[in-house]
Design a protein around this motif. Structure first.
Motif, PDB file in Angstrom:
ATOM      1  N   SER A 102      50.697  46.395  45.919  1.00  0.00           N
ATOM      2  CA  SER A 102      50.524  45.768  44.698  1.00  0.00           C
ATOM      3  C   SER A 102      49.736  46.481  44.413  1.00  0.00           C
ATOM      4  O   SER A 102      48.744  46.247  44.873  1.00  0.00           O
ATOM      5  CB  SER A 102      50.952  44.452  44.665  1.00  0.00           C
ATOM      6  OG  SER A 102      49.803  43.696  44.075  1.00  0.00           O
ATOM      7  N   ALA A 103      49.747  47.163  42.900  1.00  0.00           N
ATOM      8  CA  ALA A 103      48.026  47.299  42.952  1.00  0.00           C
ATOM      9  C   ALA A 103      47.875  46.297  42.328  1.00  0.00           C
ATOM     10  O   ALA A 103      46.114  47.036  42.279  1.00  0.00           O
ATOM     11  CB  ALA A 103      48.282  48.374  41.505  1.00  0.00           C
ATOM     12  N   TYR A 104      48.031  45.517  41.884  1.00  0.00           N
ATOM     13  CA  TYR A 104      47.237  44.467  41.430  1.00  0.00           C
ATOM     14  C   TYR A 104      46.673  43.791  42.431  1.00  0.00           C
ATOM     15  O   TYR A 104      44.970  43.598  42.541  1.00  0.00           O
ATOM     16  CB  TYR A 104      47.843  43.361  40.799  1.00  0.00           C
ATOM     17  CG  TYR A 104      48.443  44.029  39.322  1.00  0.00           C
ATOM     18  CD1 TYR A 104      48.208  44.648  38.137  1.00  0.00           C
ATOM     19  CD2 TYR A 104      50.306  44.275  39.639  1.00  0.00           C
ATOM     20  CE1 TYR A 104      48.927  44.893  37.385  1.00  0.00           C
ATOM     21  CE2 TYR A 104      50.920  44.170  38.403  1.00  0.00           C
ATOM     22  CZ  TYR A 104      50.397  44.824  37.131  1.00  0.00           C
ATOM     23  OH  TYR A 104      50.323  45.403  36.369  1.00  0.00           O
ATOM     24  N   ILE A 105      47.660  43.307  43.918  1.00  0.00           N
ATOM     25  CA  ILE A 105      46.198  42.878  44.771  1.00  0.00           C
ATOM     26  C   ILE A 105      45.412  43.745  45.239  1.00  0.00           C
ATOM     27  O   ILE A 105      43.989  43.265  45.588  1.00  0.00           O
ATOM     28  CB  ILE A 105      47.031  42.163  46.026  1.00  0.00           C
ATOM     29  CG1 ILE A 105      48.240  41.340  45.315  1.00  0.00           C
ATOM     30  CG2 ILE A 105      46.535  42.300  47.096  1.00  0.00           C
ATOM     31  CD1 ILE A 105      47.498  39.957  45.434  1.00  0.00           C
ATOM     32  N   GLN A 106      45.300  45.277  45.008  1.00  0.00           N
ATOM     33  CA  GLN A 106      44.532  46.153  45.457  1.00  0.00           C
ATOM     34  C   GLN A 106      43.388  46.221  45.134  1.00  0.00           C
ATOM     35  O   GLN A 106      42.448  45.950  45.142  1.00  0.00           O
ATOM     36  CB  GLN A 106      45.122  47.540  45.720  1.00  0.00           C
ATOM     37  CG  GLN A 106      45.859  47.398  47.037  1.00  0.00           C
ATOM     38  CD  GLN A 106      45.608  47.266  48.102  1.00  0.00           C
ATOM     39  OE1 GLN A 106      44.708  47.301  48.880  1.00  0.00           O
ATOM     40  NE2 GLN A 106      46.065  46.172  48.894  1.00  0.00           N
ATOM     41  N   THR A 107      43.466  46.105  43.878  1.00  0.00           N
ATOM     42  CA  THR A 107      42.299  45.626  42.761  1.00  0.00           C
ATOM     43  C   THR A 107      41.788  45.309  42.608  1.00  0.00           C
ATOM     44  O   THR A 107      40.400  44.989  42.874  1.00  0.00           O
ATOM     45  CB  THR A 107      42.924  45.725  41.158  1.00  0.00           C
ATOM     46  OG1 THR A 107      44.107  47.110  40.411  1.00  0.00           O
ATOM     47  CG2 THR A 107      42.031  46.037  40.543  1.00  0.00           C
ATOM     48  N   PHE A 108      42.729  43.844  43.535  1.00  0.00           N
ATOM     49  CA  PHE A 108      41.528  42.301  43.456  1.00  0.00           C
ATOM     50  C   PHE A 108      40.691  42.761  44.853  1.00  0.00           C
ATOM     51  O   PHE A 108      39.564  42.541  44.681  1.00  0.00           O
ATOM     52  CB  PHE A 108      42.830  41.402  43.544  1.00  0.00           C
ATOM     53  CG  PHE A 108      41.893  40.034  43.769  1.00  0.00           C
ATOM     54  CD1 PHE A 108      41.293  39.047  43.046  1.00  0.00           C
ATOM     55  CD2 PHE A 108      42.484  39.685  45.237  1.00  0.00           C
ATOM     56  CE1 PHE A 108      41.316  37.556  43.624  1.00  0.00           C
ATOM     57  CE2 PHE A 108      42.441  38.577  46.046  1.00  0.00           C
ATOM     58  CZ  PHE A 108      41.092  37.633  45.017  1.00  0.00           C
ATOM     59  N   LEU A 109      41.350  43.293  45.131  1.00  0.00           N
ATOM     60  CA  LEU A 109      40.630  43.263  46.659  1.00  0.00           C
ATOM     61  C   LEU A 109      39.058  44.478  46.696  1.00  0.00           C
ATOM     62  O   LEU A 109      38.262  43.505  47.350  1.00  0.00           O
ATOM     63  CB  LEU A 109      41.414  43.613  48.275  1.00  0.00           C
ATOM     64  CG  LEU A 109      42.658  42.400  48.257  1.00  0.00           C
ATOM     65  CD1 LEU A 109      43.649  43.186  49.511  1.00  0.00           C
ATOM     66  CD2 LEU A 109      41.896  41.523  48.678  1.00  0.00           C
ATOM     67  N   LYS A 110      39.514  44.855  45.891  1.00  0.00           N
ATOM     68  CA  LYS A 110      38.125  45.676  45.941  1.00  0.00           C
ATOM     69  C   LYS A 110      36.993  45.245  44.402  1.00  0.00           C
ATOM     70  O   LYS A 110      36.104  44.779  44.884  1.00  0.00           O
ATOM     71  CB  LYS A 110      38.475  47.061  44.800  1.00  0.00           C
ATOM     72  CG  LYS A 110      39.757  49.076  45.643  1.00  0.00           C
ATOM     73  CD  LYS A 110      39.542  49.644  44.971  1.00  0.00           C
ATOM     74  CE  LYS A 110      40.333  49.924  45.519  1.00  0.00           C
ATOM     75  NZ  LYS A 110      41.735  51.277  45.223  1.00  0.00           N
ATOM     76  N   LYS A 111      37.923  44.498  43.720  1.00  0.00           N
ATOM     77  CA  LYS A 111      36.901  43.745  42.906  1.00  0.00           C
ATOM     78  C   LYS A 111      36.460  42.298  43.356  1.00  0.00           C
ATOM     79  O   LYS A 111      35.284  42.099  42.497  1.00  0.00           O
ATOM     80  CB  LYS A 111      37.207  43.281  40.911  1.00  0.00           C
ATOM     81  CG  LYS A 111      37.816  44.757  40.970  1.00  0.00           C
ATOM     82  CD  LYS A 111      38.884  44.307  39.065  1.00  0.00           C
ATOM     83  CE  LYS A 111      37.617  43.654  38.507  1.00  0.00           C
ATOM     84  NZ  LYS A 111      38.755  43.703  37.163  1.00  0.00           N
ATOM     85  N   SER A 112      36.910  41.856  44.389  1.00  0.00           N
ATOM     86  CA  SER A 112      36.235  40.052  44.534  1.00  0.00           C
ATOM     87  C   SER A 112      35.632  40.635  45.947  1.00  0.00           C
ATOM     88  O   SER A 112      35.561  40.874  47.222  1.00  0.00           O
ATOM     89  CB  SER A 112      37.412  39.397  44.871  1.00  0.00           C
ATOM     90  OG  SER A 112      37.488  38.337  45.251  1.00  0.00           O
ATOM     91  N   PRO A 113      34.811  39.933  45.399  1.00  0.00           N
ATOM     92  CA  PRO A 113      33.810  39.554  47.175  1.00  0.00           C
ATOM     93  C   PRO A 113      34.699  38.527  48.291  1.00  0.00           C
ATOM     94  O   PRO A 113      34.017  38.536  49.616  1.00  0.00           O
ATOM     95  CB  PRO A 113      32.719  39.165  46.750  1.00  0.00           C
ATOM     96  CG  PRO A 113      32.791  38.483  45.284  1.00  0.00           C
ATOM     97  CD  PRO A 113      33.903  38.672  45.076  1.00  0.00           C
ATOM     98  N   TRP A 114      36.066  37.833  47.633  1.00  0.00           N
ATOM     99  CA  TRP A 114      36.603  37.064  49.047  1.00  0.00           C
ATOM    100  C   TRP A 114      37.317  37.834  49.287  1.00  0.00           C
ATOM    101  O   TRP A 114      38.701  38.717  48.162  1.00  0.00           O
ATOM    102  CB  TRP A 114      36.785  35.593  47.774  1.00  0.00           C
ATOM    103  CG  TRP A 114      37.772  34.828  48.031  1.00  0.00           C
ATOM    104  CD1 TRP A 114      37.845  34.376  49.552  1.00  0.00           C
ATOM    105  CD2 TRP A 114      39.066  34.408  48.164  1.00  0.00           C
ATOM    106  NE1 TRP A 114      38.835  33.716  50.038  1.00  0.00           N
ATOM    107  CE2 TRP A 114      39.732  33.838  49.313  1.00  0.00           C
ATOM    108  CE3 TRP A 114      40.189  34.190  47.226  1.00  0.00           C
ATOM    109  CZ2 TRP A 114      41.225  32.940  48.606  1.00  0.00           C
ATOM    110  CZ3 TRP A 114      40.884  33.502  46.852  1.00  0.00           C
ATOM    111  CH2 TRP A 114      41.130  32.576  47.573  1.00  0.00           C
ATOM    112  N   LYS A 115      37.915  37.753  50.666  1.00  0.00           N
ATOM    113  CA  LYS A 115      38.713  38.212  51.202  1.00  0.00           C
ATOM    114  C   LYS A 115      40.168  37.235  51.756  1.00  0.00           C
ATOM    115  O   LYS A 115      39.901  37.051  53.356  1.00  0.00           O
ATOM    116  CB  LYS A 115      38.610  39.714  51.915  1.00  0.00           C
ATOM    117  CG  LYS A 115      37.302  40.286  51.547  1.00  0.00           C
ATOM    118  CD  LYS A 115      37.798  41.269  50.449  1.00  0.00           C
ATOM    119  CE  LYS A 115      37.227  42.433  50.196  1.00  0.00           C
ATOM    120  NZ  LYS A 115      36.939  42.755  48.524  1.00  0.00           N
TER     121      LYS A 115
END
Length: 179
Positions: A102-115
């Motif tokens: 998911s490109a959306y999850i990959q973007t989220f993981l790059k933008k978010s400090p929470w993993k």
């Protein structure tokens, strides 16, 4: 077990997914709250937390990122999982319904400090008749480019409920992070 569900939804499919997960969590006391209406909350009062958010025009709700920034320390100490709802995830054969695909999850993981340790990706629904004219035309255009439904008189649910049930089982087994 006390569980907090935090959702961000445009037309209600994310909330519908939460209601399904609630039905799968027999014996759990689940509280459903809208992320747009939560400013501050003590996550420690819950045994587990599940956050779900939908994608609209390629983006998650800004309130999600604000919530993460405000509650990052608590998120890192708690049993918290996350799922994303989007129409691209309907392409299961291409792996678009996985965190890795998911490109959306990959973007989220790059933008978010929470993993989050547990992440789900679910296909949403098309509710053409419920959209305003501009949204209907924009979504029709996007769907025509991606090989999706373009009949604006239709409502189509792409959510794979069996996959949601499996995610609910994984959520039940979620353990606290070692921080």
């Amino acid at each position: 077990m006390k569980v907090l569900f935090l959702y961000s939804s445009r037309e209600g499919q994310t909330k519908k997914i939460f209601k399904f997960i609630d039905s799968e969590l027999q014996g759990y006391e689940c509280e459903l709250r809208n992320l747009d209406e939560v400013d501050s909350i003590d996550l420690a009062q819950y045994d587990k937390v599940l956050i779900g958010a939908s994608i609209r025009y390629g983006h998650l709700n800004k309130k999600l990122y604000q919530f993460i920034d405000t509650h990052l320390e608590q998120l890192n100490r708690s049993k918290v999982a996350f799922f994303c709802v989007n129409l691209t995830a309907r392409k299961e054969e291409q792996g678009k319904d996985t965190p890795e695909g998911s490109a959306y999850i990959q973007t989220f993981l790059k933008k978010s400090p929470w993993k989050p340790e547990l992440i789900g990706v679910f296909a949403g629904a098309l509710y053409y008749p419920r959209y305003n004219w501009i949204d209907r035309m924009m979504i029709k255009f996007i769907m025509s480019m991606t090989g999706g439904e373009t009949d604006t008189s239709k409502e189509v649910e792409y959510t794979n409920w069996q996959k949601v049930a499996l995610f609910a089982e994984e959520f039940k087994g979620l353990k606290a992070k070692n921080v």
